[in-house]
Design an enzyme around this catalytic site. Structure first.
Site, short mmCIF file in Angstrom:
data_model
loop_
_atom_site.label_atom_id
_atom_site.label_comp_id
_atom_site.label_asym_id
_atom_site.label_seq_id
_atom_site.Cartn_x
_atom_site.Cartn_y
_atom_site.Cartn_z
N SER A 185 0.85 -1.19 0.00
CA SER A 185 0.00 0.00 0.00
C SER A 185 0.88 1.25 0.00
CB SER A 185 -0.88 -0.02 1.25
OG SER A 185 -1.74 1.09 1.25
N THR A 217 -10.86 1.64 -14.95
CA THR A 217 -9.81 2.45 -15.55
C THR A 217 -8.67 2.66 -14.57
OG1 THR A 217 -11.49 3.59 -16.84
CG2 THR A 217 -9.34 4.69 -16.65
N CYS A 232 -6.08 1.37 11.97
CA CYS A 232 -6.93 0.66 11.01
C CYS A 232 -8.17 0.11 11.67
CB CYS A 232 -6.17 -0.51 10.40
SG CYS A 232 -4.61 -0.01 9.77
C1 LIG Z 1 -0.64 -4.64 8.01
C2 LIG Z 1 -1.69 -3.84 7.33
N1 LIG Z 1 -2.45 -4.42 6.39
C3 LIG Z 1 -3.41 -3.74 5.73
C4 LIG Z 1 -3.65 -2.41 6.00
C5 LIG Z 1 -4.71 -1.69 5.21
O1 LIG Z 1 -4.09 -0.93 4.25
P1 LIG Z 1 -4.91 0.10 3.30
O2 LIG Z 1 -5.08 1.32 4.12
O3 LIG Z 1 -4.00 0.34 2.15
O4 LIG Z 1 -6.16 -0.56 2.89
C6 LIG Z 1 -2.89 -1.77 6.97
C7 LIG Z 1 -3.17 -0.35 7.33
O5 LIG Z 1 -2.84 0.13 8.37
C8 LIG Z 1 -1.87 -2.49 7.64
O6 LIG Z 1 -1.09 -1.92 8.56
#
Ligand SMILES: Cc1ncc(COP(=O)(O)O)c(C=O)c1O
Length: 392
Positions: free
Chosen positions: A203, A244, A333
């Protein structure tokens, strides 16, 4: 504001912003309109960007699917492999300390009739606390296991998993291995071919790129990886992810990963030094502070990660009382669903200790004066809260 929350997100590097801007303004062609030059220009930019990502991760050419971020990449990898019509195996294995973008997908699979095993992680006090328990993982994988998903580095306690060892365990039973490398990419070496991991999620906003763009590496050349698309429509990206494509986002992500990898050797010791300073400052001035996760060294732990449990004061209260410093309690998250961090609970911390825990993520733009100032502010607010608690 002193920003020490680089596991939640990183700022977009000014060089990344500069690289992406022309693709938002003068070069606005649709990369799938190949009949004219604006379209072909955008298509070339995307191709070169994805090629840069393969080089930065040592993945095969044309193995990258561009996504909206790691959540989508994890969904695509796990659902894609397990629900593919030619998939004959019906067992999925993952780890208790994974991100919800893996654990929640696992629960959906369980509802779809899959057998799901959540393997325990090494417990607090173990040198690899937070990382998957390898003996238990080996026991969990069987001849019906379609896919194993193990994160490269943990987003809360920073533990780094031995990916090559794990890949060998999986492949010995004929299972594929996916890794959520969201926190690892740009911070430590992520080499897809060397580790033999089959699918890897990344990401851009975790390595100084923009939010809303990520990627999935599908296959490392050693075995066939079939995935069922999760988004269908115009058939872009070989039908694996319709819609796209965004040239500006692709250019930005490629620039960000290139810069992060190029500067990794110099930024790692700098970031580790700053983290050590912050820890020393807090430990010497706040009694009974406890480190969560592995020792503060590579290769066991991400360079900028610091996770601490404090006495008497809740992490949320400490954050509110320290408005000049950005850090987090638990992980951002899952902050839409406030509650005790499932990672700290999974490594054996009590509910109370989990609520008294905080996470710092030092990044490559932090400086020594910032760390010293942050430590002063944190100590001052902690003492105030401690006095209030004592008076109650
Ligand atoms: C280990 C991990 N996986 C997945 C994600 C989710 O990523 P995204 O924000 O790109 O969906 C995070 C975001 O904090 C993360 O730390």
């Amino acid at each position: 504001m002193i920003y020490l929350d680089n596991h939640a997100t990183t700022c977009c590097d000014p060089r990344v912003v500069e690289a992406m801007l022309p693709w938002l303004s003068e070069h606005f062609g649709n990369p799938h309109s190949l009949s004219h030059s604006p379209g072909r220009l955008a298509a070339d930019a995307i191709e070169q960007s994805l090629s840069q990502i393969t080089r930065s991760t040592n993945s095969p050419e044309h193995s990258i699917v561009m996504t909206s971020g790691a959540t989508e990449s994890n969904n695509l990898a796990i659902r894609g492999v397990c629900l593919h019509p030619r998939q004959t195996r019906r067992h999925f294995v993952t780890v208790s300390t994974e991100h919800p973008a893996v654990l929640d997908v696992a629960e959906e699979l369980r509802r779809d009739g899959f057998r799901v095993t959540r393997v325990a992680a090494y417990q607090a006090g173990h040198p690899c606390a937070g990382s998957v328990d390898l003996d238990r993982l080996a026991d969990a994988i069987d001849d019906d296991t379609a896919l194993v998903s193990v994160m490269w580095a943990n987003n809360e306690v920073g533990s780094i998993a031995p990916m090559k060892v794990i890949a060998d365990l999986c492949h010995a039973r004929g299972a594929l291995l996916h890794s959520d490398a969201t926190q690892a990419i740009g911070r430590i070496d992520v080499d897809v071919r060397k580790t033999d991991v089959d699918l890897v999620s990344g990401s851009a906003h975790k390595f100084y790129g923009p939010k809303g763009v990520g990627f999935l590496v599908v296959g490392n050349g050693n075995r066939r990886v079939r995935i069922l698309p999760q988004i269908v429509g115009g058939g872009q990206q070989d039908g694996l992810r319709s819609g796209t494509m965004n040239p500006a986002a692709a250019v930005a992500m490629a620039k960000a990963i290139e810069l992060a990898n190029h500067e990794m050797r110099s930024s790692q010791p700098q970031i580790m030094g700053l983290r050590g300073q912050l820890f020393e400052q807090l430990r010497s001035r706040i009694e009974r502070i406890q480190l969560n996760g592995p020792e503060l060294t590579l290769p066991g732990r991400l360079p900028g990660n610091l996770n601490l449990t404090i006495d008497q004061v809740e992490g949320e209260a400490w954050m509110s009382a320290t408005p000049g410093v950005a850090f987090s309690s638990g992980s951002a998250c899952s902050s839409v669903e406030p509650g005790a961090s499932h990672v700290l609970r999974a490594i054996g911390l009590s509910e109370s200790a989990t609520r008294r825990s905080v996470r710092f993520g030092i990044g490559r733009f932090n400086t020594e004066p910032e760390i010293m100032e942050a430590a002063d502010q944190l100590v001052e607010s902690y003492r105030k809260l401690q006095q209030l608690t004592g008076q109650r």
